[in-house]
Write a protein that holds these residues in place. Structure first.
Motif, PDB file in Angstrom:
ATOM      1  N   ILE A  31       0.865  -1.177   0.000  1.00 27.98           N
ATOM      2  CA  ILE A  31       0.000   0.000   0.000  1.00 27.98           C
ATOM      3  C   ILE A  31       0.900   1.225   0.000  1.00 27.98           C
ATOM      4  CG2 ILE A  31      -0.272  -0.129   2.513  1.00 27.98           C
ATOM      5  CD1 ILE A  31      -3.052   1.227   2.087  1.00 27.98           C
ATOM      6  N   THR A  32       0.598   2.153  -0.893  1.00 20.42           N
ATOM      7  CA  THR A  32       1.383   3.387  -0.980  1.00 20.42           C
ATOM      8  C   THR A  32       0.439   4.566  -1.149  1.00 20.42           C
ATOM      9  OG1 THR A  32       1.625   3.128  -3.376  1.00 20.42           O
ATOM     10  CG2 THR A  32       3.425   2.310  -2.009  1.00 20.42           C
ATOM     11  N   ARG A  33       0.869   5.678  -0.612  1.00 20.63           N
ATOM     12  CA  ARG A  33       0.113   6.906  -0.799  1.00 20.63           C
ATOM     13  C   ARG A  33       0.449   7.422  -2.188  1.00 20.63           C
ATOM     14  NH1 ARG A  33      -3.087   9.412   2.587  1.00 20.63           N
ATOM     15  NH2 ARG A  33      -3.516  11.607   2.273  1.00 20.63           N
ATOM     16  N   ASN A  34      -0.541   7.509  -3.027  1.00 25.47           N
ATOM     17  CA  ASN A  34      -0.364   7.905  -4.411  1.00 25.47           C
ATOM     18  C   ASN A  34      -0.168   9.415  -4.543  1.00 25.47           C
ATOM     19  OD1 ASN A  34      -0.258   7.446  -7.191  1.00 25.47           O
ATOM     20  ND2 ASN A  34      -2.439   7.786  -7.427  1.00 25.47           N
ATOM     21  N   SER A  35      -0.911  10.152  -3.754  1.00 23.84           N
ATOM     22  CA  SER A  35      -0.842  11.607  -3.743  1.00 23.84           C
ATOM     23  C   SER A  35      -1.489  12.057  -2.441  1.00 23.84           C
ATOM     24  CB  SER A  35      -1.582  12.200  -4.954  1.00 23.84           C
ATOM     25  OG  SER A  35      -2.955  11.895  -4.873  1.00 23.84           O
ATOM     26  N   ALA A  36      -1.739  13.313  -2.322  1.00 20.63           N
ATOM     27  CA  ALA A  36      -2.368  13.824  -1.103  1.00 20.63           C
ATOM     28  C   ALA A  36      -3.790  13.315  -0.934  1.00 20.63           C
ATOM     29  CB  ALA A  36      -2.359  15.348  -1.107  1.00 20.63           C
ATOM     30  N   ASP A  37      -4.380  12.805  -2.016  1.00 23.81           N
ATOM     31  CA  ASP A  37      -5.793  12.428  -1.915  1.00 23.81           C
ATOM     32  C   ASP A  37      -6.122  10.996  -2.317  1.00 23.81           C
ATOM     33  OD1 ASP A  37      -5.377  12.666  -4.614  1.00 23.81           O
ATOM     34  OD2 ASP A  37      -7.213  13.783  -5.006  1.00 23.81           O
ATOM     35  N   SER A  38      -5.121  10.121  -2.502  1.00 24.93           N
ATOM     36  CA  SER A  38      -5.455   8.750  -2.867  1.00 24.93           C
ATOM     37  C   SER A  38      -4.387   7.752  -2.430  1.00 24.93           C
ATOM     38  CB  SER A  38      -5.696   8.634  -4.373  1.00 24.93           C
ATOM     39  OG  SER A  38      -4.518   8.883  -5.084  1.00 24.93           O
ATOM     40  N   TRP A  39      -4.790   6.472  -2.419  1.00 23.06           N
ATOM     41  CA  TRP A  39      -3.929   5.354  -2.041  1.00 23.06           C
ATOM     42  C   TRP A  39      -3.900   4.345  -3.172  1.00 23.06           C
ATOM     43  CZ3 TRP A  39      -1.360   5.089   2.607  1.00 23.06           C
ATOM     44  CH2 TRP A  39      -1.742   5.989   3.591  1.00 23.06           C
ATOM     45  N   ASN A  40      -2.749   3.726  -3.390  1.00 26.53           N
ATOM     46  CA  ASN A  40      -2.634   2.575  -4.276  1.00 26.53           C
ATOM     47  C   ASN A  40      -2.516   1.337  -3.390  1.00 26.53           C
ATOM     48  OD1 ASN A  40      -2.734   3.969  -6.659  1.00 26.53           O
ATOM     49  ND2 ASN A  40      -0.527   4.017  -6.945  1.00 26.53           N
ATOM     50  N   VAL A  41      -3.479   0.452  -3.510  1.00 34.58           N
ATOM     51  CA  VAL A  41      -3.467  -0.788  -2.738  1.00 34.58           C
ATOM     52  C   VAL A  41      -3.259  -1.931  -3.719  1.00 34.58           C
ATOM     53  CG1 VAL A  41      -4.771  -2.286  -1.184  1.00 34.58           C
ATOM     54  CG2 VAL A  41      -5.093   0.201  -1.065  1.00 34.58           C
ATOM     55  N   THR A  42      -2.180  -2.683  -3.539  1.00 35.13           N
ATOM     56  CA  THR A  42      -1.898  -3.829  -4.398  1.00 35.13           C
ATOM     57  C   THR A  42      -2.317  -5.095  -3.665  1.00 35.13           C
ATOM     58  OG1 THR A  42      -0.010  -2.691  -5.374  1.00 35.13           O
ATOM     59  CG2 THR A  42      -0.138  -5.071  -5.717  1.00 35.13           C
ATOM     60  N   LEU A  43      -3.211  -5.840  -4.309  1.00 30.36           N
ATOM     61  CA  LEU A  43      -3.695  -7.104  -3.769  1.00 30.36           C
ATOM     62  C   LEU A  43      -3.365  -8.216  -4.750  1.00 30.36           C
ATOM     63  CD1 LEU A  43      -7.295  -6.050  -2.654  1.00 30.36           C
ATOM     64  CD2 LEU A  43      -5.264  -6.230  -1.215  1.00 30.36           C
ATOM     65  N   SER A  44      -3.225  -9.418  -4.222  1.00 30.84           N
ATOM     66  CA  SER A  44      -3.094 -10.592  -5.080  1.00 30.84           C
ATOM     67  C   SER A  44      -4.136 -11.610  -4.648  1.00 30.84           C
ATOM     68  CB  SER A  44      -1.685 -11.182  -5.001  1.00 30.84           C
ATOM     69  OG  SER A  44      -1.453 -11.737  -3.725  1.00 30.84           O
ATOM     70  N   PHE A  45      -4.477 -12.503  -5.574  1.00 28.87           N
ATOM     71  CA  PHE A  45      -5.445 -13.549  -5.278  1.00 28.87           C
ATOM     72  C   PHE A  45      -5.270 -14.679  -6.276  1.00 28.87           C
ATOM     73  CE2 PHE A  45      -7.468 -10.471  -8.061  1.00 28.87           C
ATOM     74  CZ  PHE A  45      -8.090 -11.248  -9.035  1.00 28.87           C
ATOM     75  N   ARG A  46      -5.971 -15.759  -6.010  1.00 30.52           N
ATOM     76  CA  ARG A  46      -5.975 -16.913  -6.914  1.00 30.52           C
ATOM     77  C   ARG A  46      -7.397 -17.171  -7.394  1.00 30.52           C
ATOM     78  NH1 ARG A  46      -1.305 -20.144  -6.281  1.00 30.52           N
ATOM     79  NH2 ARG A  46      -0.134 -19.612  -4.427  1.00 30.52           N
ATOM     80  N   ARG A  47      -7.481 -17.726  -8.570  1.00 28.79           N
ATOM     81  CA  ARG A  47      -8.750 -18.256  -9.068  1.00 28.79           C
ATOM     82  C   ARG A  47      -8.668 -19.767  -8.925  1.00 28.79           C
ATOM     83  NH1 ARG A  47      -8.142 -14.773 -14.177  1.00 28.79           N
ATOM     84  NH2 ARG A  47      -9.424 -12.971 -13.730  1.00 28.79           N
ATOM     85  N   ASP A  48      -9.791 -20.415  -8.700  1.00 24.54           N
ATOM     86  CA  ASP A  48      -9.773 -21.876  -8.591  1.00 24.54           C
ATOM     87  C   ASP A  48      -9.272 -22.536  -9.864  1.00 24.54           C
ATOM     88  OD1 ASP A  48     -10.488 -22.093  -5.970  1.00 24.54           O
ATOM     89  OD2 ASP A  48     -12.597 -22.494  -6.361  1.00 24.54           O
ATOM     90  N   SER A  49      -9.443 -21.859 -10.997  1.00 27.40           N
ATOM     91  CA  SER A  49      -8.990 -22.432 -12.263  1.00 27.40           C
ATOM     92  C   SER A  49      -7.486 -22.284 -12.469  1.00 27.40           C
ATOM     93  CB  SER A  49      -9.737 -21.789 -13.430  1.00 27.40           C
ATOM     94  OG  SER A  49      -9.457 -20.400 -13.460  1.00 27.40           O
TER      95      SER A  49
END
Length: 90
Positions: A31-49
């Protein structure tokens, strides 16, 4: 300070966006602060396939981890999701 609300919003957004696909193992990557008014949240996940082929692991070739990485940009003021984009797999 980590914005737990932004993380929660990002995870729910992923669940909603992929509700018709069987996703699992949603994990916070960064998670990083993108600017004074937003955040970049990086998530990962899996699909069952998605899976790592056993044969590739057995013979020692490099196989994909099967994880999908997404960057979700969220307003700090409103909690609104501005965008979701792909992040290349590590």
């Amino acid at each position: 300070m980590i914005n737990k609300h932004a993380i929660s919003v990002a995870k729910q957004y992923i669940r909603d966006a992929y509700s018709d696909e069987n996703i699992r193992d949603i994990s916070l990557e960064e998670i990083t602060r993108n600017s004074a008014d937003s955040w970049n949240v990086t998530l990962s996940f899996r699909r069952d396939s998605d899976f790592v082929p056993a044969l590739a692991t057995f013979v020692g070739t490099k196989a994909s981890t099967g994880r999908i990485y997404k960057i979700i940009t969220i307003s700090d003021d409103t909690g609104e999701v501005y965008e979701m984009r792909n992040r290349p797999n590590d």
